[in-house]
Design an enzyme around this catalytic site. Sequence first.
Site, PDB file in Angstrom:
ATOM      1  N   ASP A  45       0.838  -1.198   0.000  1.00  0.00           N
ATOM      2  CA  ASP A  45       0.000   0.000   0.000  1.00  0.00           C
ATOM      3  C   ASP A  45       0.875   1.250   0.000  1.00  0.00           C
ATOM      4  O   ASP A  45       0.380   2.373  -0.111  1.00  0.00           O
ATOM      5  CB  ASP A  45      -1.021  -0.007   1.151  1.00  0.00           C
ATOM      6  CG  ASP A  45      -0.369  -0.078   2.517  1.00  0.00           C
ATOM      7  OD1 ASP A  45       0.863  -0.186   2.594  1.00  0.00           O
ATOM      8  OD2 ASP A  45      -1.119  -0.028   3.514  1.00  0.00           O
ATOM      9  N   SER A  46       2.206   1.066   0.097  1.00  0.00           N
ATOM     10  CA  SER A  46       3.149   2.176  -0.110  1.00  0.00           C
ATOM     11  C   SER A  46       2.959   2.765  -1.501  1.00  0.00           C
ATOM     12  O   SER A  46       3.358   3.905  -1.763  1.00  0.00           O
ATOM     13  CB  SER A  46       4.588   1.686   0.052  1.00  0.00           C
ATOM     14  OG  SER A  46       4.810   0.531  -0.735  1.00  0.00           O
ATOM     15  N   ASP A  84      -0.938  -6.236  -0.439  1.00  0.00           N
ATOM     16  CA  ASP A  84      -1.249  -5.540   0.808  1.00  0.00           C
ATOM     17  C   ASP A  84      -2.737  -5.241   0.863  1.00  0.00           C
ATOM     18  O   ASP A  84      -3.298  -4.738  -0.117  1.00  0.00           O
ATOM     19  CB  ASP A  84      -0.503  -4.194   0.818  1.00  0.00           C
ATOM     20  CG  ASP A  84       0.347  -4.018   2.061  1.00  0.00           C
ATOM     21  OD1 ASP A  84       0.177  -4.784   3.023  1.00  0.00           O
ATOM     22  OD2 ASP A  84       1.206  -3.106   2.037  1.00  0.00           O
ATOM     23  N   LYS A 114      -1.278  -9.448   2.790  1.00  0.00           N
ATOM     24  CA  LYS A 114      -0.592  -8.948   3.992  1.00  0.00           C
ATOM     25  C   LYS A 114      -1.505  -7.942   4.679  1.00  0.00           C
ATOM     26  O   LYS A 114      -2.165  -7.156   4.003  1.00  0.00           O
ATOM     27  CB  LYS A 114       0.734  -8.273   3.613  1.00  0.00           C
ATOM     28  CG  LYS A 114       1.431  -7.600   4.803  1.00  0.00           C
ATOM     29  CD  LYS A 114       2.853  -7.202   4.494  1.00  0.00           C
ATOM     30  CE  LYS A 114       3.022  -5.843   3.892  1.00  0.00           C
ATOM     31  NZ  LYS A 114       2.502  -4.730   4.711  1.00  0.00           N
ATOM     32  N   GLU A 116      -1.823  -5.412   8.538  1.00  0.00           N
ATOM     33  CA  GLU A 116      -1.048  -4.834   9.637  1.00  0.00           C
ATOM     34  C   GLU A 116      -1.697  -5.088  10.995  1.00  0.00           C
ATOM     35  O   GLU A 116      -2.926  -5.113  11.092  1.00  0.00           O
ATOM     36  CB  GLU A 116      -0.912  -3.308   9.433  1.00  0.00           C
ATOM     37  CG  GLU A 116      -0.131  -2.938   8.191  1.00  0.00           C
ATOM     38  CD  GLU A 116       0.015  -1.424   8.020  1.00  0.00           C
ATOM     39  OE1 GLU A 116      -0.450  -0.653   8.889  1.00  0.00           O
ATOM     40  OE2 GLU A 116       0.588  -1.019   6.996  1.00  0.00           O
ATOM     41  N   GLU A 183       8.791  -3.940  10.844  1.00  0.00           N
ATOM     42  CA  GLU A 183       9.229  -2.649  10.294  1.00  0.00           C
ATOM     43  C   GLU A 183       9.722  -1.708  11.389  1.00  0.00           C
ATOM     44  O   GLU A 183       9.039  -1.460  12.376  1.00  0.00           O
ATOM     45  CB  GLU A 183       8.066  -1.994   9.519  1.00  0.00           C
ATOM     46  CG  GLU A 183       8.444  -0.630   8.940  1.00  0.00           C
ATOM     47  CD  GLU A 183       7.528  -0.152   7.830  1.00  0.00           C
ATOM     48  OE1 GLU A 183       6.621  -0.903   7.392  1.00  0.00           O
ATOM     49  OE2 GLU A 183       7.730   1.001   7.391  1.00  0.00           O
TER      50      GLU A 183
HETATM   51  O1  KIV Z   1       3.474  -1.104   1.732  1.00  0.00           O
HETATM   52  C1  KIV Z   1       4.637  -1.547   1.718  1.00  0.00           C
HETATM   53  O2  KIV Z   1       5.402  -1.324   0.784  1.00  0.00           O
HETATM   54  C2  KIV Z   1       5.070  -2.358   2.845  1.00  0.00           C
HETATM   55  C3  KIV Z   1       6.479  -2.813   2.892  1.00  0.00           C
HETATM   56  C4  KIV Z   1       7.477  -1.753   2.846  1.00  0.00           C
HETATM   57  C5  KIV Z   1       6.742  -3.768   3.970  1.00  0.00           C
HETATM   58  O3  KIV Z   1       4.280  -2.659   3.689  1.00  0.00           O
END
Ligand code: KIV
Length: 265
Positions: A45-46, A84, A114, A116, A183
């Site tokens: 989600d970055s 994510d 993934k 959180e 992280e």
């Molecule tokens: O969203 C993302 O890119 C991440 C990673 C940096 C672990 O969660």
Amino acid sequence: MKKITVPYIQTMKDNGEKISALTAYEFLFATLLDQAGLDIILVGDSGSMVFNGNETTLPLTMDEAIYHCKAVRRGVSHALFVADMPFLSYQVNTDQAMLNAGRFFKEVQVDAVKLEGGEPVLETVHKIVQAGMPVMGHLGLTPQSIRQFGGYGVRAKNADAAEQLIKDAIGLEQAGAFAMVLEKIPAALAKEVSEKLTIPTIGIGAGAGCDGQILVTQDMLGLFEEFKPKFVRQYMDLAVDVKKALQQYSQDVKDGSFPNADESY
Ligand code: KIV
């Protein structure tokens, strides 16, 4: 190249083989990462920040995440493909979380999702895993809670927070997570967690004691210039090179040297 699967990621930890992971948000980079032999490609989600230009990861929607995943899917045939889950796609209730996780598997054929958090998401993780969908956890600095943290500082620095993180990590493993991102936490704590868990840890700003490492691709290539955390090893200064090439092109167009006879029909 062999297709990396969830059980194979476990075998890597069992054999003491480090796991390499990077992020991708579109087809071109996904292809490069896959061809370079990365073990895990995460549609993070970055992407909300480095691809879509938002200030945080919070605005990313399910439909946007699916869009990015579809583009990446076309470029990935070797790496384990992880998606994510966006902010509020899994926190409201378990049923909604399962349906949203299911969208990634039905519409994009991801290998895993993934999400959180620790204790508050354990039941959700368990249910998603029970339905046959592998889940990667994410502890420490969890960017979807950035408004609560108030910044991107190192997490779990005091004894109580470290103890809670260890509890959360064990909880995630017991809930069925197959791996977890750690992280921006102290290296000693990440090493302790990695040694305590059977499943692999993937570190970002968490030191060398993790079972694998992940970075945002645009950070390690020097493409994203907004901020540069100290944990990012920059392998290229791509933004500088790209800008040079773009300026040269613009100049060539303006002075009439592009296109030349060889570049014309
Ligand atoms: O969203 C993302 O890119 C991440 C990673 C940096 C672990 O969660």
